[in-house]
Enzyme design. Structure first.
Site, short mmCIF file in Angstrom:
data_model
loop_
_atom_site.label_atom_id
_atom_site.label_comp_id
_atom_site.label_asym_id
_atom_site.label_seq_id
_atom_site.Cartn_x
_atom_site.Cartn_y
_atom_site.Cartn_z
CG ASN A 145 -2.22 -0.72 0.98
OD1 ASN A 145 -2.63 -0.95 -0.15
ND2 ASN A 145 -2.86 -1.12 2.06
CG ASP A 187 -2.94 -8.32 6.22
OD1 ASP A 187 -3.64 -8.53 7.23
OD2 ASP A 187 -1.70 -8.24 6.28
#
Length: 122
Positions: free
Chosen positions: A71, A104
């Site tokens: 990210n 995640d």
């Protein structure tokens, strides 16, 4: 004065009904993960609790290492695309009930009839 109380009660009832409808709508959104369209943690719990005690299952936990780095380096849109790809992979390849349980993290309740080799091939 009496009419105002009735109207007032009617408005309160309408507000409560709207609130309940909103909660039902939110519950539907909670059933699926908004990004991957996989079942959510809540759906996983419901699925697991509805299994028969005699059902044999395997569990597979998947945590994406260094997701924050992806990210940070490539941007959140790329991280989102990765989550979507993982979700599609699990839907297409896992014989069972895949769910996204966190940012995640994924969990799959696998069919207990799968052999050890089939589980490891995933």
């Amino acid at each position: 004065m009496h009419m105002k109380k009735i109207c007032r009660r009617g408005l309160e009832y309408t507000a409560q009904s709207r609130c309940r409808k909103g909660r039902k709508r939110d519950m539907k959104h909670m059933e699926k993960d908004y990004l991957t369209n996989l079942p959510s943690r809540r759906s996983l719990y419901q699925y697991y609790n509805n299994l028969d005690e005699s059902d044999r299952v395997h569990g597979m936990f998947l945590d994406v290492d260094n997701y924050k780095r992806i990210n940070d380096f490539y941007g959140h849109s790329m991280g989102d695309r990765l989550m979507v790809c993982i979700g599609k992979f699990l839907q297409e390849n896992a014989k069972g009930f895949p769910a996204r349980i966190g940012g995640d993290e994924f969990f799959v309740v696998l069919d207990g009839k799968m052999t050890e080799d089939e589980v490891f091939k995933l």
